[in-house]
Each structure stands twice: as structure tokens, then as C-alpha cells.
Design a protein around this motif. Structure first.
Motif, mmCIF file in Angstrom:
data_model
loop_
_atom_site.group_PDB
_atom_site.id
_atom_site.type_symbol
_atom_site.label_atom_id
_atom_site.label_comp_id
_atom_site.label_asym_id
_atom_site.label_seq_id
_atom_site.Cartn_x
_atom_site.Cartn_y
_atom_site.Cartn_z
ATOM 1 N N VAL A 1 0.855 -1.185 0.000
ATOM 2 C CA VAL A 1 0.000 0.000 0.000
ATOM 3 C C VAL A 1 0.887 1.230 0.000
ATOM 4 N N VAL A 2 0.618 2.139 -0.922
ATOM 5 C CA VAL A 2 1.387 3.372 -1.034
ATOM 6 C C VAL A 2 0.438 4.557 -0.909
ATOM 7 N N TYR A 3 0.979 5.677 -0.475
ATOM 8 C CA TYR A 3 0.204 6.909 -0.292
ATOM 9 C C TYR A 3 0.870 8.039 -1.082
ATOM 10 N N PRO A 4 0.716 8.031 -2.379
ATOM 11 C CA PRO A 4 1.354 9.086 -3.177
ATOM 12 C C PRO A 4 0.581 10.398 -3.073
ATOM 13 N N THR A 5 1.264 11.467 -3.390
ATOM 14 C CA THR A 5 0.657 12.799 -3.401
ATOM 15 C C THR A 5 0.110 13.096 -4.788
ATOM 16 N N LEU A 6 -1.182 13.388 -4.866
ATOM 17 C CA LEU A 6 -1.844 13.682 -6.134
ATOM 18 C C LEU A 6 -1.975 15.190 -6.290
ATOM 19 N N ARG A 7 -1.507 15.671 -7.393
ATOM 20 C CA ARG A 7 -1.622 17.099 -7.700
ATOM 21 C C ARG A 7 -2.423 17.252 -8.994
ATOM 22 N N TYR A 8 -3.443 18.086 -8.944
ATOM 23 C CA TYR A 8 -4.258 18.329 -10.129
ATOM 24 C C TYR A 8 -4.794 19.758 -10.076
ATOM 25 N N THR A 9 -5.244 20.239 -11.234
ATOM 26 C CA THR A 9 -5.743 21.613 -11.360
ATOM 27 C C THR A 9 -7.259 21.596 -11.261
ATOM 28 N N ALA A 10 -7.797 22.337 -10.321
ATOM 29 C CA ALA A 10 -9.244 22.401 -10.116
ATOM 30 C C ALA A 10 -9.834 23.540 -10.942
ATOM 31 N N THR A 11 -11.140 23.745 -10.759
ATOM 32 C CA THR A 11 -11.830 24.822 -11.474
ATOM 33 C C THR A 11 -11.287 26.171 -11.031
ATOM 34 N N GLY A 12 -11.018 27.007 -12.011
ATOM 35 C CA GLY A 12 -10.459 28.317 -11.705
ATOM 36 C C GLY A 12 -8.951 28.337 -11.736
ATOM 37 N N GLY A 13 -8.318 27.209 -12.120
ATOM 38 C CA GLY A 13 -6.860 27.175 -12.223
ATOM 39 C C GLY A 13 -6.149 26.950 -10.921
ATOM 40 N N LYS A 14 -6.858 26.586 -9.879
ATOM 41 C CA LYS A 14 -6.237 26.357 -8.583
ATOM 42 C C LYS A 14 -5.628 24.959 -8.536
ATOM 43 N N ILE A 15 -4.351 24.859 -8.113
ATOM 44 C CA ILE A 15 -3.642 23.575 -8.013
ATOM 45 C C ILE A 15 -3.898 22.984 -6.638
ATOM 46 N N ILE A 16 -4.410 21.761 -6.623
ATOM 47 C CA ILE A 16 -4.764 21.084 -5.375
ATOM 48 C C ILE A 16 -3.833 19.885 -5.190
ATOM 49 N N SER A 17 -3.295 19.732 -4.002
ATOM 50 C CA SER A 17 -2.450 18.591 -3.640
ATOM 51 C C SER A 17 -3.115 17.836 -2.499
#
Length: 749
Positions: free
Chosen positions: A475-491
Motif C-alpha cells: 500500500v502506497v500513499y502518493p501525493t496527487l496534484r491536479y488543477t481544479a476549477t479556476g486554475g487552482k492547483i490542489i495537492s
């Protein structure tokens, strides 16, 4: 007048015959044509040149000898070697890979090819003598004996397992079997003896004929006893394709490797081969009994032990035994690779025949894989209707549960020798149904009785042992980074599962204990390696470095490669330290490390002074030549090899064969020509055709056409001219289009 003419002709014939009689007799003797020689002498005696005899008789006699001299001897081995044996084998591989589904009916023609027999003789001699023997070094007597063996095989006079009468013997076999005593003959006939030299040659010829036929037909799911496929290939396939499976079925069918009924083997062989001569040879090798009895204890002579025994010196033509490091590494063979099939007198044919029989299981499992596959569009991997197409990356962490009703149901299968591994993605009930069907199939096809204990179903969380590597889910817990609505980067943190392939430290300790390198389980204690007691420090270190390098390569794809190799280095280093402490009377390992350093690279000293080997090294100025042990620290061990493994992987020799067949195809050649034309890389003939076509379209003038024809011999000049005219036409066309566009815009304005 007529009488004088005949007399002159007879005298002329006599002179010619006297000049050539020595040459004729020499040629006749070399060709062993004794009958022709007798006839010639009788003919010459009866018609000796005289004025009374007709002179034409001498011309007839001389023409008879000359004709006999030109006739090739069919029993001469040199006249039968018309082609290179390696080239003939290569052509067999190409033909079989070109038509892998065709039934082979005429293999006796290959048995007649003397080139294959010479190549087989060279291979067997290399194993027997320890050195390769080129064709020019083979003696004529050996070639004649080899030809006699070939004729005996073709005439069905060859018998497997001969003990006293041979068609050909090994070059190092100097035994005179005609002069042996009755006691020695009885011992040869009733005790276990190595395979005869002539049997090995016949096995090699059959192997060279049958291997390309079945290698083109074998399933890609089998990896043992095949060229280009090994245990590393299995581990890489598991890492690449078995990441999404939840349940595993591990089966041991190695009892099949101990032997099968002759009828089952022959029926499996006849699926693709319908040659009676080859089938009869293989059947006779399976049916002929192998004598394995031993000499009675009463017949053994008790030899007194000598106080001093000289070291045995190997002969020049005797192969050297395996070095200590290689013999030790063979002791690390995993359970799946320990057993090598040996059926009757088949020899090297036995692994091939085992794969031929088990190939039916591979094909049956491939059908079950297609039948079991049920894709789900909501799954992240394997969501395509075509299950063979790679979908997603199964080696990457999966951020969804691996089970559930909305998940793809899929399974995969792999076989290494007599051991199988099946991965199932779905409920355990599906794995239980598959196990039941597999038990029924093995019972019907191989008459092999299996039960649930021999085919256990294990969950990935418990760890599955295969080839001394443990497959488990991490089991691994990687950090997911993606761009939400409005261009905000969420980690944010994600949860995923990853297939881990780790080397079993428990199995490593077990193998070291079997080789007497250590004792104990929880706290393993290295034991001195007394096999190397009489070797020098430089030689001992070199042997152990080779063993360590081989261990590093064996654990190349293990996730814990650094840890397990560092443990192996610790055991070997401790074993050598104890050996040197006993040899040089240093009492403890700590003192050995203090004098010889951590990697034992410094020369060790005895209690009374310098050791003899160190004195010699010092005299020659080679004190620093002792290599220290490698990988004494974990940082020196290389990282795990995570290089990507293609889903449609093939060995290099199969890639070369398929590429050659593809290039040899006329369709491929036409596709390449069309591709060259598209890129402007055309042949001179195509260039002239294009010039004529452009001239008919009034694209070029007569002067340009004649100029192009004058430089047609220079391909590069033709290419430049063609590209120049093409660019010029393109420039004119682009200018016209620009003018049209400008006029259109002007009209709009």
C-alpha cells in the motif's frame, strides 16, 4: 597400307599409355577402386601393344580408367559436405517461423544432410573435450565413422544405449573393447555408464531438427528450457502483467518432468511432426531401458589409503571442472529450476519433449484466459473489449479497490518448467472454479492426480513465493496534484496498491545453510569456507567476487536488491575471515579485519612472519594485486532494475527472425518503396519515370528531361534535381494560391 596404319596407331597408343600409367594407378588407388584396377590390368595383359593387335583397345582401356577416375565416390565424406551446417540450421529456423502452423512431413531429408551430423559432432566434442573443434581439424577416419553412424540411423540399424559395439567413439576414448576381460565386460553391461558418444550425436541431430519446429509453435506463456527465456524474463513479466490480480493459484506439476507414458509423448509429438523415421527414433529412445544397477559391494576391491596422494593433473583434452564460485551459485537454484527432465535415452531432447507435452496445457490456459475476460468500463485498467491490448499501466499504483462487482474480471498465466502461476482478478469463487477445471484437465490429458492442496489459492496479501521471490501487495500513499476549477492547483494524499517483487531472505539463508556457509536461522553465523583452504588469498578473493557479482545479477529485479546482496556479502566476508583466521592462525575475525582491512584486500601475515604468497608478491612487485571483496557496503550495491518491459516481448533471436521474414516479403518491399517515394528517396529508374511524367504534364522542358537522363547514373544528383523541381513547383503553386487569396480578400473589401 592398312596394316602399317594400325601399327603406327598402336605405337602411339603405347607411348601415351606408358606416360599416364603411373598417374592412372595413383588415382585408382586413392579412390579405392580395386575392382576397376583388376579389370584394367586384365584388359592390358590380354591386349598388350603389338603390331598384331588393334591399337584402339588401348584407347578403350585408358578411357575406362579415366572415366572411373572422374566418378565421385558416394561414400566419401568430403563430397557430402556441400553447405555450412550453421547456414542450414538458420534456414530451418527461418522456414519454420515463416509457416508456424504447417504440419511437417519430410524430416528424413534433413537426417540425410551430412552437414548437420558434422555440426553435431563438433558440439558434442566441445562438451567432451572442453574445446571447440573446427571442421578442418576433424580426422578423415572420424568423418568415415560419422558417415557410418548416419547410414545406420537411416537404415534402422542404430540401437540406443550400446555398451560394447559403437559406430563412432569419443576422441578421448582409448579403450580397446575387443581385448577386455569378462569381468570388465560384465561390469560395463550391468552397471550405470555415461551416455555413449554416438547417442549424444544422434540426440544433437534430432534436437537441431525438432527445436526450430516447436519453438515457432510454443506458447509465449512458457519460459523454461527455451532459448532466450529465463527466470529473469518470468520476474519481469510478473512485475509488468500481474499487478492487478488479487488471487493466485500456484501449482507444482513437476512430476510430469520425471517421466510420462510413451503413448502420450508420441501423440503430442505427432501433432506437428508426421515423419515416421524421426518418430520411430524418439520412440525407441523412450522405450529402450536404461541400466542403472550398481556394482555389488563384494566385487569392489578395497584399496589401502596412501599416506601421500599426488594432485590429479588434467589431461590436455580433458574439460576443466566448474570453478568453485559457479558450483556454489548452482546451489542457489530455486525450487522451480532444480529439476531437469531426463527421459530414457533422449538426453538433451528431454526438456524439449517436456515442453511439447506441456504446451497443450499452455494452449488450454490461453483459451481460458479469453473465456474469463469480462471488461468493465468503470475500471481504470483492462477496460477495453479487446483484452490483449494494453490498457492503462498495471505497474502503476491503482487508486481504486482491486475487487468489486464493477471491476474487470481477468486472469493471466505463466509456466516455468513444471511450475505454474495463475493470477485472477475477481472473486475467489472464480479461482476455485478454474482450479477444479485444471484438475480435470490434468487428469484427462496427463493422467496426473492433483488435489486442492497441490493447487492452493492464496491472497496477494499473504505473499506468493515464486522463483525465490515473494509477490505481495504494498500500500502506497502518493501525493496527487491536479488543477481544479479556476486554475487552482490542489495537492492531496491518495491511496494505492503496488505489486512488490522482493527476494526471499529466508530462502537465501536456507541456500547458504545447504552450502555450509552458515548455521542458525534467527541469528545466522557464518562458517569458514574450508574448500578454499589451500588456495591463495588472491585466488580466494577472486572466486568470491565472481560469486558476489553473480548474486547481484540474480537479484537484479528484486525490490530489496541492496538489502539481500548486502546480506550475502556479509555471510561470504565472515566465512572468509574465519577461514583466514584458521589458516594464518589469527584466532579471531576481528584480527583478520584489522590486518586485511574490511574488504580483505591487504595481504595477511602468519604468526611466524610473512606468508609465502605475500613474499612472492612482494618479490615481483605485485603486492596490490589482491582484489578486495566487492559490495562490502550497501551503498556499493546497484539499484533495482525497473526498466519497462513490453507486453509483446520476444527474445532477440525471434525478433531477428521475424524482421528478416518481414523484409523478405514482397509486400513489405513494396511498402518500403512507396515510403521512399513519399520522402523523395527514389531509384534512378523511378526518377526517369517521374521525369517523363512531368514532361507529359508540361511541368518540365525537353532540355530538363535530357539533362535528367544524362545524370541518371548519379543517384544523389538525381535526388537533388528531383527535390529542386518539386520545391519549385510547390513555390509556384503556393504563390498562385496566395494571389488568389489576396484577390478574394480585395473583392470582399
Amino acid at each position: 597400307m592398312n596394316y602399317m596404319h594400325h601399327q603406327r596407331l598402336a605405337v602411339l597408343a603405347h607411348r601415351v599409355l606408358v606416360k599416364h600409367v603411373v598417374l592412372v594407378n595413383h588415382v585408382v588407388l586413392v579412390n579405392h577402386s580395386f575392382s576397376a584396377t583388376n579389370n584394367f590390368l586384365l584388359y592390358a595383359k590380354s591386349d598388350f601393344p603389338s603390331p598384331r593387335n588393334n591399337g584402339f583397345s588401348f584407347f578403350r582401356a585408358f578411357s575406362f580408367a579415366a572415366a572411373n577416375r572422374r566418378t565421385p565416390d558416394p561414400d566419401d565424406p568430403s563430397t557430402l559436405m556441400k553447405e555450412d551446417g550453421v547456414a542450414l540450421c538458420s534456414q530451418m529456423w527461418i522456414d519454420n517461423f515463416r509457416a508456424p502452423d504447417a504440419t511437417v512431413t519430410n524430416l528424413t531429408s534433413f537426417l540425410r544432410r551430412f552437414e548437420l551430423w558434422v555440426l553435431a559432432y563438433q558440439k558434442v566434442c566441445a562438451d567432451e573435450m572442453g574445446a571447440y573443434m573446427p571442421r578442418s581439424a576433424i580426422q578423415r577416419s572420424a568423418l568415415e565413422d560419422l558417415l557410418g553412424l548416419r547410414n545406420a540411423v537411416l537404415d534402422s540399424r542404430f540401437k540406443w544405449g550400446a555398451r560394447l559395439e559403437f559406430f563412432i567413439k569419443s576422441p578421448k576414448d582409448k579403450t580397446e573393447y575387443e581385448s577386455l576381460s569378462k569381468r570388465k565386460i560384465r561390469a560395463i553391461l550391468t552397471t550405470t555408464q555415461p551416455a555413449p558418444f554416438q547417442d549424444k550425436i544422434v540426440q544433437e541431430v534430432l534436437f537441431m531438427i525438432l527445436e526450430p519446429i516447436y519453438e515457432a509453435r510454443f506458447s509465449e506463456k512458457s519460459f523454461a528450457f527455451r532459448p532466450g527465456r529465463n527466470a529473469h524474463s518470468v520476474l519481469r513479466v510478473i512485475r509488468q502483467s500481474f499487478a492487478g490480480y488479487l488471487w493466485y493459484i500456484k501449482g507444482d506439476l513437476s512430476t510430469i518432468l520425471d517421466g510420462m507414458k510413451v503413448g502420450l509423448v508420441i501423440s503430442a509429438l505427432m501433432r506437428d511432426v508426421r515423419d515416421k523415421k524421426v518418430i520411430d527414433l524418439v520412440k525407441a529412445a523412450l522405450v529402450t531401458p536404461v541400466i542403472t544397477s550398481q556394482v555389488d559391494e563384494g566385487e569392489k576391491k578395497k584399496k589401502k589409503k596412501r599416506k601421500y596422494q599426488k594432485k590429479r593433473v588434467l589431461a590436455e583434452d580433458e574439460p576443466k571442472p566448474d570453478p568453485y564460485w559457479l558450483e556454489t551459485f548452482f546451489g542457489f537454484a530455486p525450487e522451480e529450476a532444480e529439476k531437469l527432465p531426463s527421459w530414457g535415452h533422449c538426453g538433451i531432447l528431454s526438456p524439449l519433449l517436456a515442453n511439447v507435452c506441456l504446451d497443450e496445457l499452455d494452449r488450454w490456459m490461453e483459451g481460458k484466459i479469453k473465456e474469463f475476460y469480462r471488461p468493465s468500463k468503470s475500471d481504470v485498467i483492462w477496460n477495453s473489449p479487446d483484452g490483449e491490448v494494453e490498457q492503462g499501466n498495471t505497474s502503476w499504483p491503482e487508486f481504486v479497490p482491486t475487487s468489486g462487482p464493477d471491476k474487470t474480471r481477468k486472469m493471466d498465466y505463466i509456466r516455468y518448467g513444471g511450475h505454474i502461476l495463475i493470477g485472477v482478478r475477481g472473486p475467489r469463487a472464480d479461482a476455485a472454479i478454474l482450479r477444479k477445471q485444471l484438475i480435470e484437465f490434468c487428469d484427462q490429458k496427463y493422467m496426473l492426480k492433483l488435489d486442492n492442496e497441490s493447487l492452493p489459492i492464496e491472497h496477494i496479501t499473504k505473499g506468493i513465493m515464486f522463483l525465490d521471490h515473494v509477490l505481495c501487495r504494498r500500500v502506497v500513499y502518493p501525493t496527487l496534484r491536479y488543477t481544479a476549477t479556476g486554475g487552482k492547483i490542489i495537492s492531496e494524499k491518495g491511496v494505492g496498491t503496488l505489486l512488490s517483487v522482493t527476494a526471499s531472505l529466508k530462502q537465501c539463508i536456507k541456500q547458504f545453510r545447504k552450502l555450509s556457509f552458515l548455521k542458525g536461522d534467527r541469528d545466522p553465523d557464518p562458517q569458514p569456507c574450508f574448500r578454499m583452504f589451500h588456495a591463495t588469498q588472491a585466488h580466494t578473493n577472486a572466486q568470491m567476487n565472481k560469486l558476489l557479482s553473480t548474486m547481484v545479477e540474480w537479484y537484479r529485479y528484486a525490490d530489496n536488491r541492496k538489502k539481500v546482496v548486502n546480506f550475502c556479502s556479509y555471510i561470504i566476508r565472515g566465512s572468509l575471515a574465519k577461514l583466514y583466521a584458521a589458516k594464518y592462525k589469527l584466532r579471531s575475525r576481528a584480527k583478520v579485519y584489522k590486518i586485511g582491512a574490511r574488504n580483505l584486500s591487504r595481504p595477511l601475515k602468519e604468526k611466524k612472519g610473512q606468508s609465502p604468497e605475500y613474499h612472492n608478491l612482494l618479490r615481483m612487485g605485485l603486492v596490490e594485486s589482491i582484489d578486495g571483496l566487492h559490495y562490502t557496503r550497501m551503498s556499493l550495491v546497484p539499484e533495482t532494475d525497473y526498466s519497462p518491459f513490453p507486453s509483446n516481448w520476444r527474445p532477440d533471436h525471434e525478433k531477428a527472425l521475424l524482421e528478416y521474414i518481414k523484409l523478405d516479403d514482397s509486400k513489405t518491399l513494396e511498402e518500403q518503396r512507396s515510403c521512399l517515394r513519399e520522402h523523395g528517396l527514389v531509384s534512378p529508374q523511378d526518377y526517369i519515370s517521374m521525369l517523363v511524367w512531368n514532361y507529359k504534364r508540361n511541368a518540365i522542358t525537353v532540355d530538363q528531361l535530357s539533362a535528367g537522363k544524362s545524370v541518371v547514373s548519379d543517384a544523389q544528383r538525381g535526388k537533388e534535381l528531383l527535390l529542386g523541381s518539386t520545391h519549385e513547383n510547390y513555390d509556384h503553386r503556393s504563390r498562385d494560391e496566395e494571389d488568389k487569396e489576396e484577390g478574394f480578400h480585395a473583392a470582399q473589401i
